[in-house]
Design a protein around this motif. Structure first.
Motif, mmCIF file in Angstrom:
data_model
loop_
_atom_site.group_PDB
_atom_site.id
_atom_site.type_symbol
_atom_site.label_atom_id
_atom_site.label_comp_id
_atom_site.label_asym_id
_atom_site.label_seq_id
_atom_site.Cartn_x
_atom_site.Cartn_y
_atom_site.Cartn_z
ATOM 1 N N THR A 91 0.840 -1.208 0.000
ATOM 2 C CA THR A 91 0.000 0.000 0.000
ATOM 3 C C THR A 91 0.869 1.249 0.000
ATOM 4 O O THR A 91 0.585 2.208 -0.722
ATOM 5 N N LYS A 118 0.769 4.103 -2.929
ATOM 6 C CA LYS A 118 0.505 5.519 -2.658
ATOM 7 C C LYS A 118 1.679 6.395 -3.097
ATOM 8 O O LYS A 118 1.481 7.465 -3.678
ATOM 9 N N SER A 138 1.611 6.556 -6.867
ATOM 10 C CA SER A 138 0.472 7.360 -7.345
ATOM 11 C C SER A 138 0.694 8.852 -7.136
ATOM 12 O O SER A 138 0.277 9.665 -7.952
ATOM 13 N N SER A 139 1.353 9.207 -6.048
ATOM 14 C CA SER A 139 1.594 10.628 -5.765
ATOM 15 C C SER A 139 2.916 11.121 -6.369
ATOM 16 O O SER A 139 3.336 12.241 -6.107
#
Length: 74
Positions: free
Chosen positions: A16, A20, A23-24
């Motif tokens: 996870t 994240k 994705s960022s």
């Protein structure tokens, strides 16, 4: 924490966290020192199967860079 302890600090990150960070755009996966993709589709499938079945995978070595404002950058 001494300088040596800080340099050799170990953390555990989850899938996870990687998702994240990717994705960022905080995770740089195309750094000039990284080798090109060398895994076949079958090998990638085995890795995904290993992760989904919670089996151990080899360690990943990453470098954390602490920014001016003490924000961790990877």
């Amino acid at each position: 924490m001494s300088q040596a302890e800080n340099f050799l600090h170990t953390t555990h990150r989850t899938i996870t966290w990687f998702n994240k960070a990717f994705s960022s755009e905080d995770l740089v996966l195309a750094a000039p020192f990284q080798r090109n993709a060398v895994w076949t589709k079958v090998q990638k499938s085995y890795l995904i199967d290993t992760i989904l079945n919670a089996l151990p995978i080899p360690e990943l070595y990453m470098q954390d860079v602490v920014g001016v404002w003490s924000r961790d950058e990877v």
